[in-house]
Design a protein around this motif. Structure first.
Motif, PDB file in Angstrom:
ATOM      1  N   ASN A 161      32.935  38.233  40.834  1.00 45.69           N
ATOM      2  CA  ASN A 161      32.890  38.942  42.421  1.00 45.69           C
ATOM      3  C   ASN A 161      31.666  38.574  42.927  1.00 45.69           C
ATOM      4  OD1 ASN A 161      31.777  40.903  41.333  1.00 45.69           O
ATOM      5  ND2 ASN A 161      33.201  42.642  41.221  1.00 45.69           N
ATOM      6  N   ILE A 177      34.434  38.696  35.924  1.00 52.28           N
ATOM      7  CA  ILE A 177      35.786  39.157  36.594  1.00 52.28           C
ATOM      8  C   ILE A 177      37.344  38.146  35.963  1.00 52.28           C
ATOM      9  CG2 ILE A 177      37.631  39.589  38.384  1.00 52.28           C
ATOM     10  CD1 ILE A 177      35.558  41.614  38.409  1.00 52.28           C
ATOM     11  N   LYS A 237      40.954  36.689  35.794  1.00 52.10           N
ATOM     12  CA  LYS A 237      42.005  37.153  37.050  1.00 52.10           C
ATOM     13  C   LYS A 237      43.151  36.705  36.377  1.00 52.10           C
ATOM     14  CE  LYS A 237      42.765  34.307  41.344  1.00 52.10           C
ATOM     15  NZ  LYS A 237      42.426  33.451  42.432  1.00 52.10           N
ATOM     16  N   THR A 294      46.822  35.498  37.271  1.00 53.02           N
ATOM     17  CA  THR A 294      48.136  35.048  38.151  1.00 53.02           C
ATOM     18  C   THR A 294      49.104  34.355  37.314  1.00 53.02           C
ATOM     19  OG1 THR A 294      46.659  33.742  39.105  1.00 53.02           O
ATOM     20  CG2 THR A 294      48.798  33.629  39.686  1.00 53.02           C
ATOM     21  N   THR A 345      46.193  39.870  39.196  1.00 55.70           N
ATOM     22  CA  THR A 345      45.364  40.820  39.466  1.00 55.70           C
ATOM     23  C   THR A 345      44.048  40.442  38.291  1.00 55.70           C
ATOM     24  OG1 THR A 345      47.378  42.117  38.436  1.00 55.70           O
ATOM     25  CG2 THR A 345      45.333  42.692  38.115  1.00 55.70           C
ATOM     26  N   LYS A 346      42.871  41.697  39.089  1.00 51.62           N
ATOM     27  CA  LYS A 346      41.604  40.426  38.623  1.00 51.62           C
ATOM     28  C   LYS A 346      41.185  42.721  37.556  1.00 51.62           C
ATOM     29  CE  LYS A 346      40.561  38.525  42.733  1.00 51.62           C
ATOM     30  NZ  LYS A 346      39.375  38.274  44.068  1.00 51.62           N
ATOM     31  N   TYR A 347      40.838  41.910  36.324  1.00 50.43           N
ATOM     32  CA  TYR A 347      39.818  42.722  36.030  1.00 50.43           C
ATOM     33  C   TYR A 347      38.982  42.377  35.559  1.00 50.43           C
ATOM     34  CZ  TYR A 347      44.938  43.443  33.817  1.00 50.43           C
ATOM     35  OH  TYR A 347      46.904  43.135  34.384  1.00 50.43           O
ATOM     36  N   CYS A 348      38.272  43.833  35.229  1.00 52.29           N
ATOM     37  CA  CYS A 348      36.082  43.605  35.807  1.00 52.29           C
ATOM     38  C   CYS A 348      36.249  43.416  33.645  1.00 52.29           C
ATOM     39  CB  CYS A 348      35.698  44.592  36.238  1.00 52.29           C
ATOM     40  SG  CYS A 348      34.024  44.638  36.257  1.00 52.29           S
ATOM     41  N   PHE A 408      35.591  35.210  45.281  1.00 49.67           N
ATOM     42  CA  PHE A 408      35.760  35.212  43.364  1.00 49.67           C
ATOM     43  C   PHE A 408      35.617  33.545  43.603  1.00 49.67           C
ATOM     44  CE2 PHE A 408      38.216  33.892  39.790  1.00 49.67           C
ATOM     45  CZ  PHE A 408      37.949  34.619  38.990  1.00 49.67           C
TER      46      PHE A 408
END
Length: 605
Positions: free
Chosen positions: A37, A43, A45, A47, A53-56, A128
């Motif tokens: 990011n 991240i 990502k 789909t 949805t994005k997860y760190c 992104f």
């Protein structure tokens, strides 16, 4: 390094405080991309149906990768109480993605972290970017971080100044030793796939969706490439088969007959379609998108025609093989199909071949042998030629002394009855009582089925001095490969002590039980746990396919098949490790139909 992107199935689970699943959503088609990011955080990502949805990944994330080889992994986000269950992933791509994420996250820890306030007040636009492949700079950064961490902790020889007076040297067998030992240093050789240019072209064609046949002489790495192809395709829709049970076991698949569900394939096409249309078998045909057939040279042409007809009918699709991607591997110059009538019809003579196979590749880089003269001699014999210089080379091997350090040459025989007799007689000649090692089969009632597919027997009898060979790759880097020759020098203490084996490659160590998985079709999976060795005074030419033998002796006077002499001779790693006791030019034969087929092929290299 492969792109950090993955197409797979995902099950998203939401957990409560006690860890119980309170919500679950499964998607068969999802896309996962690793990126960064605007704050350079790693991240993930995800789909699903255009929903992103994005997860760190820099938070407290746990990755469970025990079943990566099966195309499965779990990524848990404890703080968010969310779990992502990834499945039906191409195993190689999943493994590459997990490695990439792990190192990129560790590498990012070298930078000063941003506080929550700094992130909140930032006016940078949300971005992104797909993450860059791993490179030497990333590896060096991680290695430097690990080295500094070890230096800060100190070691048993150079402890940290503040702890020097109180530190105690841990016992060698204590758990504390794990904390003072430095972590393994990473190398730049990160890609798990090491294929040559020819093999990479084949893999690229497979991933593009083409129907292909790849061939090549013995020792060019066809099986090695096939395992990478299997690892690059989604497991749920990929079915791995071979013409024989032993060949199927080596690549973790089943026989093509068992996959098809049509018995021996001897019935008329209409009855074969009826058998394959049974609900359980039909569901397998419908699920199949990629069909791999190894050792295709031993599949009869009539069987190939029936497979195509069954696939089109059961799948209700008029395309070749009902729209399934076909990946065929083998060498028609080696062993031909086994037929009861004696009339041989190769797969390439089936009308289904030209309809289904669009591209043919030939692997040319020989890995098994290194002597150019021996390689050239084998190429001549493969195509049925035996010029005077080749005949002279092979005739001269009759005087070779190839026994070394108590390891005798393995005798290749044309008939399995001769193999059993030689091995039994030689074992009885050895003094002392034999130790019996019995296999542990997952279903003892089906042991006779496992025997047909597994390269090792249910019962193995060994004595000190027994000539053995490995039946599985254990450690390629040390020479412990399928076919490696050795001799039993003793046994470990105890009633069930494992055999100590001295190998020709120089390794001398105990060999322990290994595991084979046999897929019997209809979802039935059997396993056998047994020593990965077999008696090696003699072995049949048929069972030697795929092996690399260090020292081998053969009599070719009873050769009865085209290509049989070539298969036998090409098992040898070198001319110095080969002894042919009765070489005659007449034993070198290639089938005229095979010669015509290869002559017409436009092979891609």
């Amino acid at each position: 390094m492969e792109s950090a992107e993955l197409s797979c199935s995902i099950t998203m689970q939401t957990l409560n405080v006690s860890g119980e699943i309170i919500k679950r959503h499964t998607s068969r088609t999802a896309n996962v991309i690793v990126g960064r990011n605007q704050f350079k955080d790693v991240i993930l990502k995800v789909t699903i149906n255009n929903n992103v949805t994005k997860y760190c990944m820099t938070e407290n994330v746990k990755v469970h990768k025990r079943f990566v080889r099966e195309g499965k992994a779990t990524i848990a986000f404890p703080q968010k109480r969310i779990q992502l269950l990834l499945s039906n992933c191409p195993p190689h791509k999943l493994n590459a993605l997990i490695k990439c994420v792990a190192l990129k996250v560790e590498c990012s820890k070298s930078k000063k972290p941003l506080t929550a306030r700094m992130r909140l007040l930032s006016d940078m636009p949300h971005t992104f970017e797909e993450i860059s492949p791993l490179n030497e700079k990333d590896v060096n950064t991680v290695n430097d971080m690990r080295a500094k961490a070890e230096e800060a902790k100190g070691s048993t020889t150079t402890p940290h100044q503040a702890k020097r007076r109180v530190q105690k040297r841990p016992r060698p067998d204590s758990e504390d030793t794990q904390n003072v030992m430095p972590r393994k240093k990473l190398s730049v050789s990160l890609p798990t796939i090491r294929l040559n240019k020819g093999q990479m072209k084949v893999l690229e064609a497979v991933l593009s969706g083409s129907n292909i046949f790849f061939t090549g002489s013995a020792g060019t790495g066809k099986s090695f490439l096939l395992k990478h192809i299997i690892g690059a395709l989604p497991p749920n829709s990929t079915f791995v088969t071979a013409s024989t049970g032993v060949a199927a076991c080596h690549i973790g698949g089943t026989t093509v007959h068992q996959f098809a569900g049509i018995g021996s394939g001897a019935l008329p096409v209409e009855q074969c379609i009826e058998l394959a249309s049974r609900p359980a078998r039909r569901s397998i045909w419908l699920r199949c998108r990629h069909l791999i057939i190894d050792e295709i040279s031993m599949v009869d042409g009539e069987m190939f025609t029936k497979l195509d007809a069954v696939a089109r009918s059961v799948r209700n699709n008029s395309q070749p093989f009902g729209g399934i991607q076909i990946i065929l591997s083998g060498d028609f110059f080696q062993l031909p199909p086994v037929t009861k009538t004696g009339e041989k019809k190769f797969c390439f003579q089936s009308p289904a071949w030209n309809r289904s196979i669009g591209t043919t590749f030939e692997l040319t880089e020989v890995k098994r042998q290194s002597d150019p003269k021996f390689i050239q001699a084998l190429q001549n014999i493969r195509t049925g030629r035996c010029p005077p210089e080749v005949q002279q080379q092979l005739t001269a091997t009759a005087s070779h002394s190839i026994d070394s350090n108590g390891i005798l040459a393995t005798r290749l025989c044309t008939h399995k009855e001769d193999v059993n007799q030689i091995n039994e007689i030689q074992l009885q000649k050895l003094p002392g009582e034999a130790r019996v090692f019995k296999a542990f089969d997952s279903n003892p009632d089906l042991s006779h089925h496992i025997d047909k597919h597994c390269p090792v027997n249910e019962k193995i009898m060994l004595k000190k001095g027994t000539q053995v060979m490995l039946a599985k790759n254990l450690d390629v880097s040390r020479g412990l490969v399928n076919g490696a020759r050795g001799v039993v020098t003793g046994f470990q203490p105890g009633n069930h002590g494992f055999p100590l084996i001295k190998f020709l490659c120089g390794v001398h160590e105990p060999i322990r039980v290994d595991k084979w998985t046999i897929k019997m079709g209809a979802g039935v999976v059997l396993t056998r746990r047994q020593l990965p060795v077999k008696l090696a005074w003699a072995i049949s030419i048929h069972k030697s396919q795929g092996m690399s033998l260090d020292c081998v002796e053969m009599s070719l006077s009873r050769v009865f098949e085209c290509g049989q002499a070539y298969v036998a001779l090409s098992r040898a790693r070198s001319l110095q490790g080969l002894r042919v006791v009765d070489f005659e030019k007449s034993c070198v034969r290639a089938h005229p139909d095979v010669l015509k087929f290869y002559g017409k092929l436009q092979l891609k290299r």
